[in-house]
Scaffold this active site. Structure first.
Site, PDB file in Angstrom:
ATOM      1  N   LYS A 186      -2.248  -5.966  13.224  1.00  0.00           N
ATOM      2  CA  LYS A 186      -0.849  -5.819  12.836  1.00  0.00           C
ATOM      3  C   LYS A 186      -0.232  -4.736  13.707  1.00  0.00           C
ATOM      4  O   LYS A 186      -0.779  -3.640  13.824  1.00  0.00           O
ATOM      5  CB  LYS A 186      -0.735  -5.420  11.364  1.00  0.00           C
ATOM      6  CG  LYS A 186       0.675  -5.043  10.922  1.00  0.00           C
ATOM      7  CD  LYS A 186       0.701  -4.593   9.462  1.00  0.00           C
ATOM      8  CE  LYS A 186       2.084  -4.122   9.044  1.00  0.00           C
ATOM      9  NZ  LYS A 186       2.131  -3.713   7.625  1.00  0.00           N
ATOM     10  N   GLY A 195       2.294   2.947  -2.295  1.00  0.00           N
ATOM     11  CA  GLY A 195       2.191   3.869  -3.423  1.00  0.00           C
ATOM     12  C   GLY A 195       1.483   5.166  -3.086  1.00  0.00           C
ATOM     13  O   GLY A 195       1.831   6.231  -3.614  1.00  0.00           O
ATOM     14  N   VAL A 196       0.496   5.100  -2.212  1.00  0.00           N
ATOM     15  CA  VAL A 196      -0.209   6.317  -1.813  1.00  0.00           C
ATOM     16  C   VAL A 196       0.652   7.151  -0.867  1.00  0.00           C
ATOM     17  O   VAL A 196       0.740   8.370  -0.988  1.00  0.00           O
ATOM     18  CB  VAL A 196      -1.558   5.974  -1.150  1.00  0.00           C
ATOM     19  CG1 VAL A 196      -2.177   7.216  -0.513  1.00  0.00           C
ATOM     20  CG2 VAL A 196      -2.512   5.388  -2.173  1.00  0.00           C
ATOM     21  N   TYR A 217      -0.417   1.318  15.353  1.00  0.00           N
ATOM     22  CA  TYR A 217       0.919   1.783  15.700  1.00  0.00           C
ATOM     23  C   TYR A 217       0.855   2.889  16.750  1.00  0.00           C
ATOM     24  O   TYR A 217       0.043   3.811  16.627  1.00  0.00           O
ATOM     25  CB  TYR A 217       1.636   2.340  14.470  1.00  0.00           C
ATOM     26  CG  TYR A 217       1.846   1.340  13.364  1.00  0.00           C
ATOM     27  CD1 TYR A 217       2.988   0.552  13.330  1.00  0.00           C
ATOM     28  CD2 TYR A 217       0.904   1.186  12.355  1.00  0.00           C
ATOM     29  CE1 TYR A 217       3.202  -0.362  12.315  1.00  0.00           C
ATOM     30  CE2 TYR A 217       1.100   0.270  11.334  1.00  0.00           C
ATOM     31  CZ  TYR A 217       2.246  -0.497  11.323  1.00  0.00           C
ATOM     32  OH  TYR A 217       2.441  -1.418  10.313  1.00  0.00           O
ATOM     33  N   PRO A 218       1.701   2.839  17.779  1.00  0.00           N
ATOM     34  CA  PRO A 218       1.830   3.979  18.678  1.00  0.00           C
ATOM     35  C   PRO A 218       2.655   5.071  17.989  1.00  0.00           C
ATOM     36  O   PRO A 218       3.868   4.954  17.853  1.00  0.00           O
ATOM     37  CB  PRO A 218       2.584   3.400  19.887  1.00  0.00           C
ATOM     38  CG  PRO A 218       2.511   1.912  19.745  1.00  0.00           C
ATOM     39  CD  PRO A 218       2.474   1.669  18.267  1.00  0.00           C
ATOM     40  N   ARG A 219       1.996   6.106  17.518  1.00  0.00           N
ATOM     41  CA  ARG A 219       2.677   7.174  16.788  1.00  0.00           C
ATOM     42  C   ARG A 219       2.030   8.514  17.098  1.00  0.00           C
ATOM     43  O   ARG A 219       0.811   8.634  17.111  1.00  0.00           O
ATOM     44  CB  ARG A 219       2.626   6.934  15.271  1.00  0.00           C
ATOM     45  CG  ARG A 219       3.533   5.833  14.789  1.00  0.00           C
ATOM     46  CD  ARG A 219       3.443   5.658  13.297  1.00  0.00           C
ATOM     47  NE  ARG A 219       4.265   4.554  12.842  1.00  0.00           N
ATOM     48  CZ  ARG A 219       4.227   4.046  11.606  1.00  0.00           C
ATOM     49  NH1 ARG A 219       3.400   4.554  10.712  1.00  0.00           N
ATOM     50  NH2 ARG A 219       5.010   3.035  11.279  1.00  0.00           N
ATOM     51  N   ASP A 252       0.801  -1.209   0.000  1.00  0.00           N
ATOM     52  CA  ASP A 252       0.000   0.000   0.000  1.00  0.00           C
ATOM     53  C   ASP A 252       0.843   1.271   0.000  1.00  0.00           C
ATOM     54  O   ASP A 252       0.322   2.374   0.154  1.00  0.00           O
ATOM     55  CB  ASP A 252      -0.917   0.012   1.230  1.00  0.00           C
ATOM     56  CG  ASP A 252      -0.133  -0.144   2.532  1.00  0.00           C
ATOM     57  OD1 ASP A 252       0.704  -1.055   2.612  1.00  0.00           O
ATOM     58  OD2 ASP A 252      -0.371   0.636   3.473  1.00  0.00           O
ATOM     59  N   GLY A 278       6.590  -5.672   4.274  1.00  0.00           N
ATOM     60  CA  GLY A 278       6.562  -5.082   2.945  1.00  0.00           C
ATOM     61  C   GLY A 278       7.913  -4.911   2.304  1.00  0.00           C
ATOM     62  O   GLY A 278       8.351  -5.731   1.499  1.00  0.00           O
TER      63      GLY A 278
END
Length: 265
Positions: free
Chosen positions: A176, A27-28, A145-147, A25, A228
């Site tokens: 995930k 590409g975006v 994700y912790p971000r 994913d 990825g």
């Protein structure tokens, strides 16, 4: 819920109940990065190696669909942001569950950054999509994700445990998240999450480091991997996926997996 059961079997191995997923994913977020210039070729290579599923935006289905080769599950990603946006951590919905069904998807995925300024909006979207997935029998993978500006360490155990649990509580079927660094701590994540947890691969690194991450995550109770760049940007993507899959599905060691990579296709 039988629809979910049937579709989950297309993205998780029926016998091992584990999965090797390759997200495409990027590409975006990042544009046409190496390894994803030709989407059909990228899918072919990881499918050849034995990937259970790939993740991508609607463009993957439109421009990466193949009419030959080994079959592989399709998970359509529903949320997005770009690296040029004012807040790349803020993900917005760009697709729908019903459209994913029309496109032939076996599952959908969403990305939520716990701790981001827009966390509330992303959680609202995740909850709404989860309910819609229940209605249509569509599996939902939540990338958690912790971000954010207050997150000092993305793989902090307590924060990762929270992120994974939030997804399960809101209705995700697979979570995930990032590896916490060792099997013992990661087992706290998997024990605290009532749905399967797959580990993210992170930045591009060397083979041994990535395979050791996979081995550690599996020892910590992971249900598989979602890797990825370390897969589709590998010099031999098919062999790398095959090596990773032997750890995930066959409980092989890092050394045994590295032996696979010594063979050049």
């Amino acid at each position: 819920m039988r629809g979910k059961e049937i579709r989950l079997e297309r993205i998780m191995d029926r016998n091992t109940r584990k999965t090797v997923i390759v997200p495409m994913d990027h590409g975006v977020t990042n544009g046409p990065i190496p390894g994803l210039i030709d989407l059909s070729q990228a899918v072919n290579l990881v499918a050849e190696g034995g990937a259970n599923a790939v993740i991508g935006h609607v463009g993957l289905a439109l421009h990466g669909h193949r009419q030959s080769g080994r079959d592989v599950g399709l998970i359509l990603h529903l949320s997005a942001s770009t690296m040029l946006g004012p807040d790349p951590n803020s993900k917005v919905l760009v697709n729908s569950v019903t459209n994913a069904l029309k496109m032939g998807a076996d599952g959908v995925s969403m990305h939520v950054n716990i701790g981001a300024e827009s966390e509330a909006a992303m959680l609202q979207d995740l909850g709404n999509v989860a309910v819609e997935c229940m209605e249509w029998g569509m599996p939902l993978l939540a990338m958690m994700y912790p971000r954010g500006k207050n997150i000092k360490k993305e793989n902090d155990l307590e924060q990762v445990k929270l992120a994974a649990r939030v997804a399960a509580e809101l209705g995700a079927d697979i979570v995930k998240t990032v590896y916490t660094g060792d099997p013992e701590s990661f087992r706290e994540v998997t024990r605290g999450c009532p749905v399967p947890v797959v580990v993210a691969g992170g930045s591009k690194t060397d083979d041994r480091t990535t395979l050791e991450l996979i081995e550690g995550a599996m020892a910590g109770g992971a249900a598989g991997i979602s890797i990825g760049r370390n897969a589709f940007q590998h010099r031999t993507p098919a062999l790398f996926v095959k090596a990773a899959a032997c750890i995930v599905h066959k409980n092989k060691s890092v050394e045994e997996a590295l032996e696979i990579l010594k063979v050049r296709s």
